[in-house]
Design an enzyme around this catalytic site. Structure first.
Site, PDB file in Angstrom:
ATOM      1  N   GLU A 289       0.832  -1.203   0.000  1.00 33.23           N
ATOM      2  CA  GLU A 289       0.000   0.000   0.000  1.00 33.23           C
ATOM      3  C   GLU A 289       0.870   1.258   0.000  1.00 33.23           C
ATOM      4  O   GLU A 289       0.598   2.230  -0.696  1.00 33.23           O
ATOM      5  CB  GLU A 289      -0.883  -0.043   1.251  1.00 33.23           C
ATOM      6  N   GLU A 292       2.274   1.735  -3.346  1.00 36.18           N
ATOM      7  CA  GLU A 292       1.196   2.149  -4.254  1.00 36.18           C
ATOM      8  C   GLU A 292       0.920   3.647  -4.069  1.00 36.18           C
ATOM      9  O   GLU A 292       0.747   4.387  -5.041  1.00 36.18           O
ATOM     10  CB  GLU A 292      -0.082   1.334  -3.974  1.00 36.18           C
ATOM     11  N   CYS A 309      -8.359  -2.209   3.794  1.00 37.57           N
ATOM     12  CA  CYS A 309      -8.195  -3.346   4.718  1.00 37.57           C
ATOM     13  C   CYS A 309      -9.509  -3.851   5.278  1.00 37.57           C
ATOM     14  O   CYS A 309      -9.603  -4.987   5.715  1.00 37.57           O
ATOM     15  CB  CYS A 309      -7.315  -2.943   5.886  1.00 37.57           C
ATOM     16  N   SER A 329      -7.364   1.720  -2.667  1.00 38.29           N
ATOM     17  CA  SER A 329      -6.126   0.973  -2.927  1.00 38.29           C
ATOM     18  C   SER A 329      -6.464  -0.403  -3.483  1.00 38.29           C
ATOM     19  O   SER A 329      -7.426  -1.039  -3.060  1.00 38.29           O
ATOM     20  CB  SER A 329      -5.339   0.838  -1.617  1.00 38.29           C
ATOM     21  N   LYS A 368     -15.518 -10.264   7.303  1.00 40.08           N
ATOM     22  CA  LYS A 368     -14.403 -11.092   6.813  1.00 40.08           C
ATOM     23  C   LYS A 368     -14.895 -12.449   6.319  1.00 40.08           C
ATOM     24  O   LYS A 368     -14.274 -13.067   5.465  1.00 40.08           O
ATOM     25  CB  LYS A 368     -13.370 -11.303   7.921  1.00 40.08           C
ATOM     26  N   GLU A 371     -15.848 -11.740   2.903  1.00 42.60           N
ATOM     27  CA  GLU A 371     -14.664 -11.424   2.095  1.00 42.60           C
ATOM     28  C   GLU A 371     -13.941 -12.693   1.634  1.00 42.60           C
ATOM     29  O   GLU A 371     -13.573 -12.820   0.467  1.00 42.60           O
ATOM     30  CB  GLU A 371     -13.704 -10.549   2.900  1.00 42.60           C
ATOM     31  N   GLU A 376     -12.990 -13.919  -6.273  1.00 38.76           N
ATOM     32  CA  GLU A 376     -11.671 -13.456  -6.736  1.00 38.76           C
ATOM     33  C   GLU A 376     -10.562 -13.723  -5.705  1.00 38.76           C
ATOM     34  O   GLU A 376      -9.385 -13.558  -6.003  1.00 38.76           O
ATOM     35  CB  GLU A 376     -11.722 -11.966  -7.099  1.00 38.76           C
ATOM     36  N   CYS A 513     -11.185  -1.905  14.049  1.00 37.77           N
ATOM     37  CA  CYS A 513     -11.420  -3.341  14.297  1.00 37.77           C
ATOM     38  C   CYS A 513     -11.627  -3.665  15.774  1.00 37.77           C
ATOM     39  O   CYS A 513     -12.284  -4.653  16.100  1.00 37.77           O
ATOM     40  CB  CYS A 513     -10.259  -4.157  13.767  1.00 37.77           C
TER      41      CYS A 513
END
Lengths: 583, 161
Positions: A289, A292, A309, A329, A368, A371, A376, A513
């Site tokens: 990141e 990037e 994230c 990102s 999560k 996710e 993908e 979190c």
């Protein structure tokens, strides 16, 4: 609703509660005032972080003069005077309210997800309810289990409205709301659609505040037991930063207590072949990141760049702000980076066939679970992360295995995917991702070590924080936000072209979190602060506090990925988003 | 004028015609429902209103299900509302209600399978002198007997062709 007319918070009001004088600021509720003298007034709908609704009617108290009953959660001390909280009339009324609630509630507590942790069950015990006075009137409603993250069992719903408050006022997701009136009054999505067709992002803030078993995460513990019992599987586990400062609460440890070592020991005893740390892949995220960001700033990429994230946050952008996806990102979250590395680099290095490797994540998060099932997220050729468990689910497994958590020794993570820096650790709190990034980006850009690694401007749980950092003459403007209501403000600014930031950190849940939807029940803003402090203590105690200095990260690049944002890094560690807005 | 489903353009027109802002939400919803042949507001129309007036869809759904006059599921093309207040009851409105149920083969709160009629109760419309009364759309019918009800139903069926 709380009446807010003529309230001067600087004015002090003295009232009597059970004969004891209490002096509190004007505008304080009777419930809050009673707390000050050690009187707990029961409630199912009240929650310190949420707006007052006065739906459940359990919190009745008696006006000592008029002898009338009133609710303590929404009536203010200003009009109170003299209150009795423990009279025969109050006890009887509260008990009747509970009995009415129970008449509309299935009583299969033994088989309920919240057995032992249910606020209604607790109150029924406190009020010595030993039978049903009223005939049952509840009707079964089918459970909604159509998504990988959370279950809605509306048969259990007590219509307290906490979940709606969390969804609409705190997160502004507006997935669930009220419908109907009187006996038809219920909590639902628009047009009774499944959550997957609603704006729901699976943040689980509704689950976190639900007092009963109406909302809970999809239980995946059996899948993990099955994997652990399967001799063909090599089962590795990663633990998110925010879990270590919350899991202890499940076993009576202090709020925010650092339980890293005991947690590692518990996981090892549960039978995981290797116990690794998401802090490691958080360090990896910072590398990808950070580079990037530098690339986007130097080469005219889309700015501001926004962190990626938080899976609830990603769901939110895809569903609500799809036009702003180029700002996000392309980095996968640390959880998914871990899975991709574990099933490629690590599996190959250890000579374990990729299909035999089973990756479990312990996360403070419900999103999560969604996710890891995204199609993908299979860079290794297999689903990179097989199962996600919440902090609460891990606690369940520890209890079921009969492990006395407090008695466990402190153990260390395994190598090489278990070494994380302090920068990785603070990923678990709002502001931590930004601070971690700056610690590395500063050094990469300037070639100099920062004077101090404590970028305190990033810290704290305010809704939106802004700072300008001087990277040796190059000003970098950043913003940090937590909770989707606040994130929305920044997104609208970007849409309007009014955001001149370079980098924005967004965490979906309030506080980041540490306040995730998978954390121990009864989390409040105050508890989140304790967990945040815990993470900064973890960071401070580590010799290694910058991601790029993590020797195992350096080895991963030299042996495998070559350099940040390399072709292989892009294949394994970056992703694409798609517009999932309702058309 | 009433159509099976309203186009997005027509919903947008109605929003403008009714004032175009949140304060006029109820007028907008009533007008959309009136123009819809089946007397309800479907999800597509609701989505247009939610988007245009910047109201979350789930909150709009709260409003749609709160008011008895608004409906989110298809109803009959003609909604027959039977007065169930005392003066009409004395004039034997319950007998008329029973006859309507038998004639249409549905209960109150239901719609005929051909989508033509729905039955529901309403409070007094102040036409007690001609009770028992029913209301269909904006029109009040009084001095009812079985023969007159048959005639009204027949006329409405023909009208719908």
């Amino acid at each position: 609703m709380v009446t807010s007319m003529h309230i001067d918070p600087n004015k002090m009001v003295t009232i009597k509660i059970d004969g004891i004088p209490v002096t509190v600021p004007s505008g304080t509720t009777i419930m809050e005032a009673a707390r000050k003298i050690g009187i707990k007034i029961p409630s199912l709908c009240h929650h310190p972080d949420l707006g007052v609704r006065a739906f459940c009617r359990v919190c009745l108290v008696e006006d000592s003069h008029s002898r009338r009953l009133k609710t303590a959660c929404n009536n203010l001390v200003d009009e109170a005077g003299d209150i009795t909280t423990n009279s025969p009339k109050v006890r009887k009324a509260r008990k009747t309210v509970l009995e009415l609630l129970l008449a509309n509630h299935p009583q299969d507590c033994l088989h309920c997800e919240r057995n032992g942790k249910c606020e209604l069950q607790t109150l029924a015990a406190e009020y010595n309810i030993r039978g049903n006075i009223f005939d049952p009137v509840w009707k079964p409603v089918p459970k909604e289990m159509s998504n990988p993250s959370l279950v809605r069992d509306m048969t259990k719903c007590v219509r307290c409205g906490r979940c709606v408050e969390a969804c609409q006022a705190i997160q502004t997701t507006n997935a669930i709301g009220y419908s109907g009136r009187s006996t038809d009054f219920k909590i639902t999505t628009a047009f009774e659609k499944p959550l997957s067709e609603s704006p729901c992002v699976y943040c689980g803030q509704c689950v976190a505040v639900c007092p009963v078993g109406a909302l809970y995460e999809k239980d995946d513990t059996q899948r993990v037991w099955d994997a652990l019992d399967n001799k063909d599987k090599f089962v590795v586990v990663q633990t998110a930063p925010a879990v270590r400062v919350a899991i202890g609460e499940e076993f009576g440890m202090a709020r925010g207590a650092i339980a890293t070592g005991k947690m590692v020991a518990a996981l090892r005893r549960l039978g995981f072949d290797k116990v690794f740390d998401t802090d490691f892949s958080a360090d990896l995220t910072i590398m990808e990141e950070g580079y990037e960001l530098i690339d986007r700033i130097k080469n005219g990429g889309t700015l501001p760049m926004i962190t990626s994230c938080s899976p609830g946050w990603i769901n939110f952008v895809e569903k609500t702000y799809p036009d702003l996806l180029p700002h996000v990102s392309s980095c996968k979250s640390p959880q998914q980076m871990f899975g991709a590395i574990a099933k490629t680099y690590y599996a190959d290095k250890m000579g374990i066939p990729r299909d035999k490797m089973f990756v479990v994540s312990i996360m403070p998060c419900i999103a999560k679970k969604y996710e890891c099932q995204r199609p993908e997220m299979n860079s290794s050729g297999y689903q990179d992360v097989d199962v996600v468990l919440t902090t609460r689910e891990l606690a369940k497994m520890i209890r079921m295995a009969g492990l006395d958590f407090n008695f466990l020794p402190e153990e260390e993570f395994d190598h090489p995917l278990g070494l994380g820096s302090g920068a990785g650790a603070i990923f678990g709190t709002s502001g931590g991702g930004m601070e971690a990034a700056i610690r590395t980006v500063y050094e990469v850009v300037t070639g100099k070590e920062p004077q101090s690694l404590d970028f305190t401007a990033c810290r704290g749980h305010e809704g939106i924080k802004e700072a300008t950092l001087d990277l040796d003459g190059m000003p970098v403007k950043v913003a940090i936000t937590n909770g989707l209501k606040n994130a929305r403000v920044l997104m609208d600014k970007i849409r309007a072209g009014e955001a001149d930031y370079h980098f924005i950190e967004v965490m979906c849940c309030p506080g980041g979190c540490v306040g995730g939807g998978g954390q121990p029940f009864r989390t409040t803003a105050a508890i989140r602060e304790h967990r945040m402090d815990g993470l900064y203590k973890v960071d401070k105690s580590l010799p290694l506090r910058q991601s790029h200095k993590n020797p195992d990260i350096q080895t991963l690049y030299s042996e495998f990925l070559k350099e940040p944002n390399s072709h292989l890094a892009h294949e394994l560690l970056h992703t694409h988003y798609q517009d999932r807005s309702a058309k | 004028m009433a159509t099976e489903t309203l186009s997005r353009e027509r919903v947008l027109e109605i929003i403008e015609e009714c004032g175009g802002d949140k304060e006029h939400l109820l007028s907008i919803l009533i007008e959309i429902q009136r123009e819809c042949r089946r007397n309800y507001i479907n999800e597509a129309s609701a989505r247009v209103v939610a988007e245009k007036l910047d109201i979350p869809l789930v909150q709009l759904y709260d409003i749609l299900t709160f008011y008895a006059m608004l409906e989110t599921k298809p109803r009959g093309r003609y909604i027959i509302e039977v007065c169930n207040n005392a003066p009409c009851y004395i004039s034997k409105s319950h007998v008329m209600a029973k006859f309507l149920r038998k004639e249409l083969g549905i209960n109150f709160g239901e719609t005929t399978p051909d989508g033509m009629f729905s039955l529901q109760y309403m409070p007094c419309v102040g036409a007690c002198n001609i009770g028992p009364v029913i209301k269909i759309g904006d029109k009040v019918y009084g001095n009812l007997n079985e023969e007159r009800i048959r005639k009204i139903l027949k006329e409405l069926r023909e009208n719908a062709q």
